[in-house]
Motif scaffolding. Structure first.
Motif, PDB file in Angstrom:
ATOM      1  N   CYS A  42      37.556  38.074  58.437  1.00 10.48           N
ATOM      2  CA  CYS A  42      37.480  37.744  57.005  1.00 10.48           C
ATOM      3  C   CYS A  42      36.893  36.337  56.850  1.00 10.48           C
ATOM      4  N   HIS A  43      36.282  36.066  55.696  1.00  9.21           N
ATOM      5  CA  HIS A  43      35.720  34.730  55.455  1.00  9.21           C
ATOM      6  C   HIS A  43      36.759  33.625  55.602  1.00  9.21           C
ATOM      7  N   THR A  44      37.989  33.948  55.264  1.00  6.45           N
ATOM      8  CA  THR A  44      39.041  32.930  55.333  1.00  6.45           C
ATOM      9  C   THR A  44      39.233  32.430  56.764  1.00  6.45           C
ATOM     10  N   VAL A 185      31.192  45.224  38.354  1.00 11.45           N
ATOM     11  CA  VAL A 185      31.649  44.396  39.472  1.00 11.45           C
ATOM     12  C   VAL A 185      30.485  43.520  39.897  1.00 11.45           C
ATOM     13  N   ILE A 186      30.656  42.208  39.781  1.00  8.36           N
ATOM     14  CA  ILE A 186      29.585  41.277  40.133  1.00  8.36           C
ATOM     15  C   ILE A 186      29.855  40.722  41.528  1.00  8.36           C
ATOM     16  N   GLY A 187      28.967  41.072  42.457  1.00  2.00           N
ATOM     17  CA  GLY A 187      29.161  40.702  43.863  1.00  2.00           C
ATOM     18  C   GLY A 187      29.820  41.858  44.593  1.00  2.00           C
ATOM     19  N   CYS A 188      29.080  42.503  45.482  1.00  2.00           N
ATOM     20  CA  CYS A 188      29.603  43.690  46.156  1.00  2.00           C
ATOM     21  C   CYS A 188      29.643  43.502  47.667  1.00  2.00           C
ATOM     22  N   GLY A 189      30.225  42.371  48.098  1.00  2.15           N
ATOM     23  CA  GLY A 189      30.569  42.212  49.511  1.00  2.15           C
ATOM     24  C   GLY A 189      31.819  43.032  49.775  1.00  2.15           C
ATOM     25  N   GLY A 190      32.556  42.683  50.820  1.00  2.00           N
ATOM     26  CA  GLY A 190      33.762  43.442  51.146  1.00  2.00           C
ATOM     27  C   GLY A 190      34.717  43.556  49.969  1.00  2.00           C
ATOM     28  N   VAL A 191      34.930  42.456  49.280  1.00  2.00           N
ATOM     29  CA  VAL A 191      35.911  42.440  48.198  1.00  2.00           C
ATOM     30  C   VAL A 191      35.390  43.207  46.976  1.00  2.00           C
ATOM     31  N   GLY A 192      34.151  42.900  46.566  1.00  2.00           N
ATOM     32  CA  GLY A 192      33.584  43.581  45.408  1.00  2.00           C
ATOM     33  C   GLY A 192      33.430  45.082  45.643  1.00  2.00           C
ATOM     34  N   ALA A 193      33.008  45.460  46.838  1.00  2.00           N
ATOM     35  CA  ALA A 193      32.863  46.896  47.142  1.00  2.00           C
ATOM     36  C   ALA A 193      34.213  47.591  47.015  1.00  2.00           C
ATOM     37  N   VAL A 210      26.852  45.099  40.678  1.00  2.00           N
ATOM     38  CA  VAL A 210      25.814  44.072  40.559  1.00  2.00           C
ATOM     39  C   VAL A 210      25.803  43.232  41.839  1.00  2.00           C
ATOM     40  N   ASP A 211      24.641  43.066  42.415  1.00  2.00           N
ATOM     41  CA  ASP A 211      24.512  42.194  43.590  1.00  2.00           C
ATOM     42  C   ASP A 211      23.049  41.755  43.671  1.00  2.00           C
ATOM     43  N   ILE A 212      22.774  40.810  44.564  1.00  2.00           N
ATOM     44  CA  ILE A 212      21.388  40.374  44.757  1.00  2.00           C
ATOM     45  C   ILE A 212      20.807  41.004  46.012  1.00  2.00           C
ATOM     46  N   ASP A 213      21.599  41.865  46.646  1.00  2.00           N
ATOM     47  CA  ASP A 213      21.189  42.452  47.923  1.00  2.00           C
ATOM     48  C   ASP A 213      21.268  43.980  47.814  1.00  2.00           C
ATOM     49  N   ASP A 214      20.119  44.641  47.952  1.00  2.00           N
ATOM     50  CA  ASP A 214      20.081  46.097  47.770  1.00  2.00           C
ATOM     51  C   ASP A 214      20.961  46.854  48.765  1.00  2.00           C
ATOM     52  N   GLU A 254      34.625  39.615  38.856  1.00  2.00           N
ATOM     53  CA  GLU A 254      33.751  38.647  39.522  1.00  2.00           C
ATOM     54  C   GLU A 254      34.215  38.502  40.959  1.00  2.00           C
ATOM     55  N   ALA A 255      33.361  38.836  41.922  1.00  2.00           N
ATOM     56  CA  ALA A 255      33.752  38.777  43.336  1.00  2.00           C
ATOM     57  C   ALA A 255      32.728  37.989  44.147  1.00  2.00           C
ATOM     58  N   VAL A 256      32.239  36.900  43.554  1.00  4.37           N
ATOM     59  CA  VAL A 256      31.317  36.013  44.272  1.00  4.37           C
ATOM     60  C   VAL A 256      31.950  34.630  44.421  1.00  4.37           C
ATOM     61  N   GLY A 257      32.362  34.062  43.263  1.00  4.17           N
ATOM     62  CA  GLY A 257      32.958  32.726  43.297  1.00  4.17           C
ATOM     63  C   GLY A 257      31.950  31.623  43.052  1.00  4.17           C
ATOM     64  N   LEU A 277      38.899  37.485  37.845  1.00  2.00           N
ATOM     65  CA  LEU A 277      38.245  36.536  38.738  1.00  2.00           C
ATOM     66  C   LEU A 277      38.853  36.644  40.131  1.00  2.00           C
ATOM     67  N   VAL A 278      38.038  37.108  41.066  1.00  2.00           N
ATOM     68  CA  VAL A 278      38.499  37.256  42.449  1.00  2.00           C
ATOM     69  C   VAL A 278      37.793  36.256  43.351  1.00  2.00           C
ATOM     70  N   GLY A 279      36.519  35.992  43.065  1.00  8.32           N
ATOM     71  CA  GLY A 279      35.746  35.055  43.875  1.00  8.32           C
ATOM     72  C   GLY A 279      36.376  33.675  43.796  1.00  8.32           C
ATOM     73  N   VAL A 280      36.502  33.024  44.937  1.00  4.43           N
ATOM     74  CA  VAL A 280      37.176  31.722  44.980  1.00  4.43           C
ATOM     75  C   VAL A 280      36.140  30.602  44.890  1.00  4.43           C
ATOM     76  N   PRO A 281      36.202  29.801  43.810  1.00  5.66           N
ATOM     77  CA  PRO A 281      35.241  28.696  43.683  1.00  5.66           C
ATOM     78  C   PRO A 281      35.636  27.510  44.560  1.00  5.66           C
TER      79      PRO A 281
END
Ligand code: APR
Ligand code: ZN
Ligand code: ZN
Length: 361
Positions: A42-44, A185-193, A210-214, A254-257, A277-281
């Motif tokens: 995990c990113h953490t 859902v904005i940001g579809c990495g592990g958490v957003g997916a 929604v993501d910037i990566d197809d 929001e799952a980008v932060g 809000l899930v993404g951690v700023p």
């Protein structure tokens, strides 16, 4: 008797992690020793090794795990040796104000295990999120263990311990997504997916990923997204509004932060809709919103912490849905690796084609 096993340790800020021999003591009162079968990267964990969380080095990393209880200490009734469990990083106390008000997911008096694992020279280890599961065995509080159906593969089950629970819970527990809702859902990495999968599971009629990566958008489709928006080529808020009859989604997650995606989430919801809000700023991030918009748009802004989950309720339920084929946890497992592959998995996180690397033991 204390046992020596292998574990992944971050010794100092920014240094690559290393496989080391660690000492796991016998479980004390209320504790359990768990033989780890799987642990997701995990990113953490990376944030710990970069010194971004605190400077209590050395860390024993890993916290997204499933395993089998090996032994339990005095007074433990929750689990018994041989139980197949998913670990959680917040054993609730049952006694604080939040717990007494029936909202144990806000418990901040968590009863995690005391940090008693060490290196062979006696140096105390700080287990990541009170778990430390990139190891053959780890010591946790019994309340950090939730028994689930052993038919579920460890790689899939362990994911519920952190990121996937955070996403599914953001949709179902925090966002209260219900049948017929529209969700973005904005940001579809592990958490957003996982938030996409949770929204589909909850019966949303529209799930806009929604993501910037197809590549992420493709996975989101597989997990239940009905529409996808690449926000590099399309303006996210306009696209979400266009897909929801012009008014915005009932729930936006929001799952980008990042400030720009927080702002998109704020404006992409329907009047009186909910932003989760899930993404951690980072501490320096700011957004600047007209108060008239905050007031005039109504609705709710909610942050979601660990998916506001209650492990004893949510883990077994989600495992059952997985075993019934209604929740595709396997889709999150991009690759399985060995215990000595964690450092390389950290490097691959940045390349963007990995949802989860999972260590199998
Ligand atoms: N707009 C849309 N998507 C974006 C943008 C952007 N401006 N910038 C990045 N993304 C996408 C990435 O392409 C990636 O798919 O956001 C996703 C982030 O995913 P991961 O890096 O895999 O992170 P994840 O583990 O999903 O966590 C997301 O939730 O729990 C928190 O701390 C966690 O803040 C992090 C967030
Ligand atoms: Zn409590
Ligand atoms: Zn995590």
């Amino acid at each position: 008797m204390a046992q020596q096993v292998r574990g992944v340790v971050a010794r100092a800020k920014g240094e690559p992690v290393r496989l080391e021999t660690i000492v796991v003591p016998d479980p004390g009162p209320g504790e359990a020793v768990v033989k780890i079968k799987s642990c997701g990267v995990c990113h953490t964990d990376l944030h710990y090794r970069e010194g971004g969380i605190n400077d209590e080095f050395p860390f024993l990393l890993g916290h997204e795990a499933a395993g089998t209880v090996e032994s339990v200490g005095e007074g433990v009734t929750e689990v018994a040796p041989g139980d197949y469990v998913v670990l959680n990083w917040r054993a609730v106390c049952g006694d604080c104000r939040a717990c007494r008000r029936g909202r144990p997911w806000y418990c901040f008096n968590t009863h995690n295990a005391k940090q008693r694992m060490t290196l062979t020279d006696g140096t105390e280890l700080s287990p990541a999120l009170g778990i430390g599961a990139f190891a053959e065995k780890t010591l946790v509080a019994a309340g950090q263990c939730t028994k689930v159906d052993p038919a579920a593969s460890p790689a899939a089950a362990g994911l519920l311990g952190c990121g996937v629970m955070a996403g599914i819970g953001a949709a179902i527990n925090t966002g209260g997504v219900g049948r017929g809702d529209s969700v973005a859902v904005i940001g579809c990495g592990g958490v957003g997916a996982a938030a996409v999968a949770g929204s589909a599971l909850a019966g949303a009629s529209r799930v806009i990923a929604v993501d910037i990566d197809d590549r992420k958008l493709e996975t989101a489709r597989r997990l239940g997204a009905t529409h996808t928006v690449n926000s590099r080529s399309q303006e996210a808020v306009e696209a979400i509004r266009a897909l929801t009859g012009g008014h915005g989604a009932d729930v936006v997650i929001e799952a980008v932060g990042r400030p720009e995606t927080y702002e998109q989430a704020f404006y992409a919801r329907d009047l009186a809709g909910t932003v989760v809000l899930v993404g951690v700023p980072t501490p320096e991030m700011r957004i600047d919103l007209p108060l008239l918009d905050v007031f005039g748009r109504g609705g709710a802004l909610k942050s979601s912490w660990y998916g506001d989950c209650l492990p004893s309720r949510d883990f077994p339920m989600l495992i059952d849905l997985y075993l019934q084929g209604r929740l595709d946890l396997d889709a999150f497992v991009t690759e399985t690796i060995e215990l000595d592959g964690v450092e390389e998995a950290f490097a691959r996180m940045h390349e963007g084609d990995v949802l989860r690397s999972v260590v199998l033991l």
